[in-house]
Design a protein around this motif. Structure first.
Motif, PDB file in Angstrom:
ATOM      1  N   LYS A 109       0.784  -1.241   0.000  1.00 37.79           N
ATOM      2  CA  LYS A 109       0.000   0.000   0.000  1.00 37.79           C
ATOM      3  C   LYS A 109       0.813   1.288   0.000  1.00 37.79           C
ATOM      4  CE  LYS A 109      -3.865  -2.321   2.143  1.00 37.79           C
ATOM      5  NZ  LYS A 109      -4.520  -2.657   3.387  1.00 37.79           N
ATOM      6  N   LEU A 110       2.018   1.250   0.559  1.00 41.38           N
ATOM      7  CA  LEU A 110       2.807   2.482   0.609  1.00 41.38           C
ATOM      8  C   LEU A 110       3.361   2.819  -0.771  1.00 41.38           C
ATOM      9  CD1 LEU A 110       4.744   1.911   3.956  1.00 41.38           C
ATOM     10  CD2 LEU A 110       2.835   3.480   3.556  1.00 41.38           C
ATOM     11  N   PRO A 111       3.332   4.088  -1.167  1.00 39.56           N
ATOM     12  CA  PRO A 111       3.795   4.455  -2.510  1.00 39.56           C
ATOM     13  C   PRO A 111       5.314   4.472  -2.680  1.00 39.56           C
ATOM     14  CG  PRO A 111       3.082   6.409  -1.332  1.00 39.56           C
ATOM     15  CD  PRO A 111       2.769   5.231  -0.443  1.00 39.56           C
ATOM     16  N   VAL A 112       6.039   4.569  -1.559  1.00 40.81           N
ATOM     17  CA  VAL A 112       7.491   4.715  -1.632  1.00 40.81           C
ATOM     18  C   VAL A 112       8.161   3.684  -0.728  1.00 40.81           C
ATOM     19  CG1 VAL A 112       9.422   6.266  -1.101  1.00 40.81           C
ATOM     20  CG2 VAL A 112       7.367   7.175  -2.159  1.00 40.81           C
ATOM     21  N   THR A 113       9.252   3.123  -1.224  1.00 33.15           N
ATOM     22  CA  THR A 113      10.127   2.257  -0.435  1.00 33.15           C
ATOM     23  C   THR A 113      11.519   2.856  -0.523  1.00 33.15           C
ATOM     24  OG1 THR A 113       8.831   0.287  -0.956  1.00 33.15           O
ATOM     25  CG2 THR A 113      11.093  -0.074  -0.232  1.00 33.15           C
ATOM     26  N   TYR A 114      12.236   2.864   0.580  1.00 37.75           N
ATOM     27  CA  TYR A 114      13.605   3.366   0.598  1.00 37.75           C
ATOM     28  C   TYR A 114      14.532   2.168   0.469  1.00 37.75           C
ATOM     29  CZ  TYR A 114      11.238   7.500   2.196  1.00 37.75           C
ATOM     30  OH  TYR A 114      10.390   8.581   2.269  1.00 37.75           O
ATOM     31  N   ILE A 115      15.494   2.267  -0.434  1.00 38.63           N
ATOM     32  CA  ILE A 115      16.459   1.188  -0.620  1.00 38.63           C
ATOM     33  C   ILE A 115      17.853   1.737  -0.327  1.00 38.63           C
ATOM     34  CG2 ILE A 115      14.987   0.078  -2.342  1.00 38.63           C
ATOM     35  CD1 ILE A 115      17.049   0.924  -4.478  1.00 38.63           C
ATOM     36  N   SER A 116      18.709   0.868   0.172  1.00 39.62           N
ATOM     37  CA  SER A 116      20.073   1.322   0.440  1.00 39.62           C
ATOM     38  C   SER A 116      21.077   0.399  -0.218  1.00 39.62           C
ATOM     39  CB  SER A 116      20.345   1.409   1.939  1.00 39.62           C
ATOM     40  OG  SER A 116      20.392   0.109   2.484  1.00 39.62           O
ATOM     41  N   SER A 117      22.193   0.995  -0.527  1.00 38.70           N
ATOM     42  CA  SER A 117      23.321   0.270  -1.103  1.00 38.70           C
ATOM     43  C   SER A 117      24.572   0.729  -0.354  1.00 38.70           C
ATOM     44  CB  SER A 117      23.449   0.575  -2.604  1.00 38.70           C
ATOM     45  OG  SER A 117      23.662   1.962  -2.817  1.00 38.70           O
ATOM     46  N   TYR A 130      10.753  -7.047  -5.928  1.00 41.32           N
ATOM     47  CA  TYR A 130      11.259  -6.671  -7.246  1.00 41.32           C
ATOM     48  C   TYR A 130      10.955  -5.196  -7.524  1.00 41.32           C
ATOM     49  CZ  TYR A 130      11.448 -11.713  -8.116  1.00 41.32           C
ATOM     50  OH  TYR A 130      11.715 -13.064  -8.043  1.00 41.32           O
ATOM     51  N   PHE A 131      11.972  -4.465  -7.972  1.00 45.04           N
ATOM     52  CA  PHE A 131      11.861  -3.045  -8.301  1.00 45.04           C
ATOM     53  C   PHE A 131      12.367  -2.812  -9.726  1.00 45.04           C
ATOM     54  CE2 PHE A 131      12.788  -3.468  -3.797  1.00 45.04           C
ATOM     55  CZ  PHE A 131      11.899  -2.600  -3.186  1.00 45.04           C
ATOM     56  N   THR A 132      11.924  -1.722 -10.337  1.00 51.18           N
ATOM     57  CA  THR A 132      12.484  -1.309 -11.623  1.00 51.18           C
ATOM     58  C   THR A 132      13.486  -0.180 -11.372  1.00 51.18           C
ATOM     59  OG1 THR A 132      10.823   0.402 -12.035  1.00 51.18           O
ATOM     60  CG2 THR A 132      10.323  -1.803 -12.833  1.00 51.18           C
ATOM     61  N   THR A 133      14.493  -0.115 -12.240  1.00 52.51           N
ATOM     62  CA  THR A 133      15.439   1.001 -12.145  1.00 52.51           C
ATOM     63  C   THR A 133      16.223   1.116 -13.447  1.00 52.51           C
ATOM     64  OG1 THR A 133      16.996   2.111 -10.657  1.00 52.51           O
ATOM     65  CG2 THR A 133      17.448  -0.211 -11.180  1.00 52.51           C
ATOM     66  N   ASN A 134      17.077   2.131 -13.494  1.00 53.94           N
ATOM     67  CA  ASN A 134      17.916   2.363 -14.661  1.00 53.94           C
ATOM     68  C   ASN A 134      19.202   1.559 -14.563  1.00 53.94           C
ATOM     69  OD1 ASN A 134      16.434   5.177 -14.088  1.00 53.94           O
ATOM     70  ND2 ASN A 134      16.608   4.796 -16.269  1.00 53.94           N
ATOM     71  N   THR A 135      19.489   0.795 -15.587  1.00 50.57           N
ATOM     72  CA  THR A 135      20.679  -0.047 -15.644  1.00 50.57           C
ATOM     73  C   THR A 135      21.949   0.759 -15.434  1.00 50.57           C
ATOM     74  OG1 THR A 135      19.502  -1.425 -17.224  1.00 50.57           O
ATOM     75  CG2 THR A 135      21.869  -1.783 -17.041  1.00 50.57           C
ATOM     76  N   PHE A 136      21.975   1.982 -15.951  1.00 52.06           N
ATOM     77  CA  PHE A 136      23.191   2.783 -15.920  1.00 52.06           C
ATOM     78  C   PHE A 136      23.255   3.702 -14.705  1.00 52.06           C
ATOM     79  CE2 PHE A 136      22.141   2.223 -20.571  1.00 52.06           C
ATOM     80  CZ  PHE A 136      22.909   1.075 -20.693  1.00 52.06           C
ATOM     81  N   SER A 137      22.476   3.388 -13.654  1.00 52.65           N
ATOM     82  CA  SER A 137      22.442   4.236 -12.454  1.00 52.65           C
ATOM     83  C   SER A 137      23.596   3.915 -11.513  1.00 52.65           C
ATOM     84  CB  SER A 137      21.113   4.040 -11.718  1.00 52.65           C
ATOM     85  OG  SER A 137      21.055   2.741 -11.159  1.00 52.65           O
ATOM     86  N   VAL A 138      23.873   4.862 -10.631  1.00 50.93           N
ATOM     87  CA  VAL A 138      24.895   4.677  -9.605  1.00 50.93           C
ATOM     88  C   VAL A 138      24.519   3.514  -8.694  1.00 50.93           C
ATOM     89  CG1 VAL A 138      25.905   5.765  -7.543  1.00 50.93           C
ATOM     90  CG2 VAL A 138      25.664   7.069  -9.664  1.00 50.93           C
ATOM     91  N   ARG A 139      23.232   3.422  -8.363  1.00 49.07           N
ATOM     92  CA  ARG A 139      22.775   2.370  -7.454  1.00 49.07           C
ATOM     93  C   ARG A 139      23.066   0.980  -8.025  1.00 49.07           C
ATOM     94  NH1 ARG A 139      22.382   4.440  -3.460  1.00 49.07           N
ATOM     95  NH2 ARG A 139      20.989   5.987  -4.227  1.00 49.07           N
TER      96      ARG A 139
END
Length: 143
Positions: free
Chosen positions: A18-26, A51-60
């Motif tokens: 239900k929450l719109p945002v999740t915080y992830i850490s690296s 499972y999350f979506t993100t940009n392949t070329f990101s710093v994370r």
């Protein structure tokens, strides 16, 4: 997770759904933790796999490729509840994984569509967690 935490597991499921945002850490190349707000997981398997979506070329993604240690944090400010899950993050670039969580409208982030080379999937697998609610923290192991 032992039986006494069954209600906690349900609260975590509700928060993840239900929450719109999740915080992830690296962990960066200097060993510092780095936190980022993400759209909530597209798919999950209980409270173990997210499972999350993100940009392949990101710093994370570069961080996770160098060091897969990660955590995710869900926070329900209105009810003063939160959970931190520790585990590992995998970067998935295979087409099956990308197809699995693709949604209509994702081209606003990935103009090349589901095959865009800058689109990838982050798979977080939790091993343990810490839940906070009612002014009481609870630590647990995820099997």
């Amino acid at each position: 997770m032992y039986a006494g935490l069954a209600p906690v597991k349900q609260l975590i499921v509700d928060m993840a759904d239900k929450l719109p945002v999740t915080y992830i850490s690296s962990v960066d190349e200097e060993g510092y933790p780095c936190m980022k707000a993400m759209l909530s997981p597209r798919k999950r398997e209980g409270i173990k796999v997210f499972y999350f979506t993100t940009n392949t070329f990101s710093v994370r993604v570069a961080h996770y490729r160098a060091n897969p240690k990660a955590s995710i944090y869900l926070c329900d400010e209105s009810n003063f509840r939160a959970v931190m899950l520790k585990g590992t993050m995998e970067v998935l670039t295979d087409q099956q994984s990308k197809d699995m969580i693709w949604r209509e409208g994702d081209t606003q982030y990935y103009p090349g569509g589901v095959t865009d080379p800058n689109y990838c999937v982050l798979k977080f697998t939790a091993t343990e967690g810490r839940f906070y609610s009612d002014f009481y923290p609870r630590s647990f192991v995820i099997e």
